[in-house]
Design an enzyme around this catalytic site. Structure first.
Site: not given
Length: 421
Positions: A64, A311, A336, A338
């Site tokens: 979130e 990262e 999924l 990103e």
């Protein structure tokens, strides 16, 4: 009456909550910190009526908080004179907001849902309005906001069928909470329908804000650095893996991928499990390195543990293939989007309820493929690593898929503006 009974239950469970914090602190000592905030006691002076107005976002944990990035940027532009306060429920959520926003925002734990603690929270910070990311319905919090005349919106809301059934077990309490919100913006039509069936009124489908997250240039530069450290061999990523999944993946990689020189990068979802996953790999005889070593990866290294925070974009962009954790076992899958935005081919398991529509669409357009189990995962990884054309096609479809779904932040911002007005 329903909320009164709920409040009694919350009060009865407070001793258990303390024990739960102590139990969690065995593996994550951060749970021992900032206890006062969980009971409505905060450091510093109360915000005065003449201070800059506070804009408050509640993001329970990591997902979130990361999803809030484009919304925070848009809110800063729309409300430049406001200070921003984040509330969280987990130390990892809190750490994520530190990594993403630094000192530009203030952050605390949201108190447990007693009416007196929520009233104290609102008195102390005097938020002009509040936003709850995704789905966190706290009946006493919502009642306290209505009592104070403060608009509270549920944004980027998602509600799986399983969660809807749990809320439906308490129909009066859920209906009162939903109708106490100033506005609700749902990710999909299915989410809106489930919220409406529980008693919500006037739900707007705004889309998924996560599609609007763009990879920061610093992350893309880090991806280039990581790739240089990996060397010339192929790399596949097991991203945001959950408990039990890593052992299955490692065993399958040892069994089905024996002799393959590709590097497997594993990034566990929760940082308190970094050491555990490293131990699993070493017990199986894998040559291991950690991202935290900040060193080039030896050609003999078989497993790299991504033991860092903030990262994930870099890990996706540096990989040839990404498996989405939380989908191999019944956790409902992690995000999924990103991976798609980075143009990384996606493999995903059968458990996708948390991102059901996104998973369906990504599979339909060819950005993602499904795997039946750990052995099938490794077989498909090996097949794709040997097929440059298929990988390129999946990557291009992923970027196009992510681009098609942009725009949720603007719709959400307009929904908020109407509610605040």
């Amino acid at each position: 009456m329903a909320r009164f009974i709920y409040t009694l239950a919350v009060l009865a469970l407070l001793p258990w909550a303390l024990l739960h914090l102590l139990w969690r602190a065995r593996r994550q000592p951060e749970y021992l910190r900032h206890w006062g905030e969980r009971f409505g006691r905060f450091g510093g002076a109360e915000v005065t009526a003449t201070a800059a107005p506070t804009l408050w976002l509640h993001a329970v944990s990591v997902g979130e908080t990361r999803a809030a990035q484009p919304l925070v940027a848009a809110l800063r532009e729309r409300y430049p004179g406001h200070r921003i306060l984040f509330t969280h429920m987990t130390p990892t959520g809190r750490a994520t907001s530190e990594a993403l926003f630094g000192d530009d925002v203030e952050r605390i734990y949201l108190p447990y849902d007693t009416l007196w603690a929520m009233r104290r929270f609102l008195r102390h910070y005097r938020p002009a309005f509040g936003l709850i990311m995704e789905t966190e319905l706290w009946p006493n919090l919502i009642a306290a906001c209505r009592e104070a005349g403060m608009p509270l919106c549920l944004v980027n809301a998602r509600l799986s069928l399983r969660s809807a059934k749990r809320y439906a077990a308490f129909p009066a309490l859920t209906r009162e909470a939903l109708r106490g919100l100033a506005a609700i913006g749902a990710q999909t039509a299915d989410d809106a329908a489930r919220l409406g069936a529980l008693g919500a009124r006037g739900v707007t489908v705004t889309g998924n804000i996560k599609f609007d997250i763009e990879a920061p240039s610093a992350q893309l530069e880090l991806a280039r650095e990581l790739r240089a450290r990996y060397g010339r061999r192929p790399v596949w990523l097991a991203a945001s893996t959950r408990e039990g999944e890593e052992a299955l993946i490692l065993d399958a990689w040892q069994r089905v991928g024996a002799g393959n020189t590709a590097l497997l990068v594993i990034v566990p979802r929760h940082p308190q499990r970094f050491d555990e996953v490293a131990r699993l790999a070493m017990e199986r005889g894998f040559a291991l390195q950690r991202r935290s070593e900040n060193a080039s990866v030896a050609t003999t290294t078989q497993i790299l543990i991504g033991d860092s925070m903030g990262e994930m974009f870099a890990f996706y962009a540096a990989a040839d293939i990404a498996f989405i954790g939380g989908s191999l076992l019944d956790f409902g899958s992690q995000n999924l989007i990103e991976a798609a935005a980075c143009g990384t081919p996606i493999l995903i398991g059968p458990s996708t309820r948390n991102f059901a529509e996104a998973a369906r669409e990504a599979i339909a357009c060819g950005a993602a493929r499904t795997i039946a189990g750990a052995d099938d995962l490794v077989r498909q990884v090996l097949g794709l690593l040997a097929d440059d054309a298929s990988r390129r096609a999946m990557g291009e479809e992923g970027r196009a898929f992510a681009e098609r779904h942009r725009g949720a932040t603007a719709l959400t911002l307009e929904l908020i503006s109407r509610a605040v007005r």
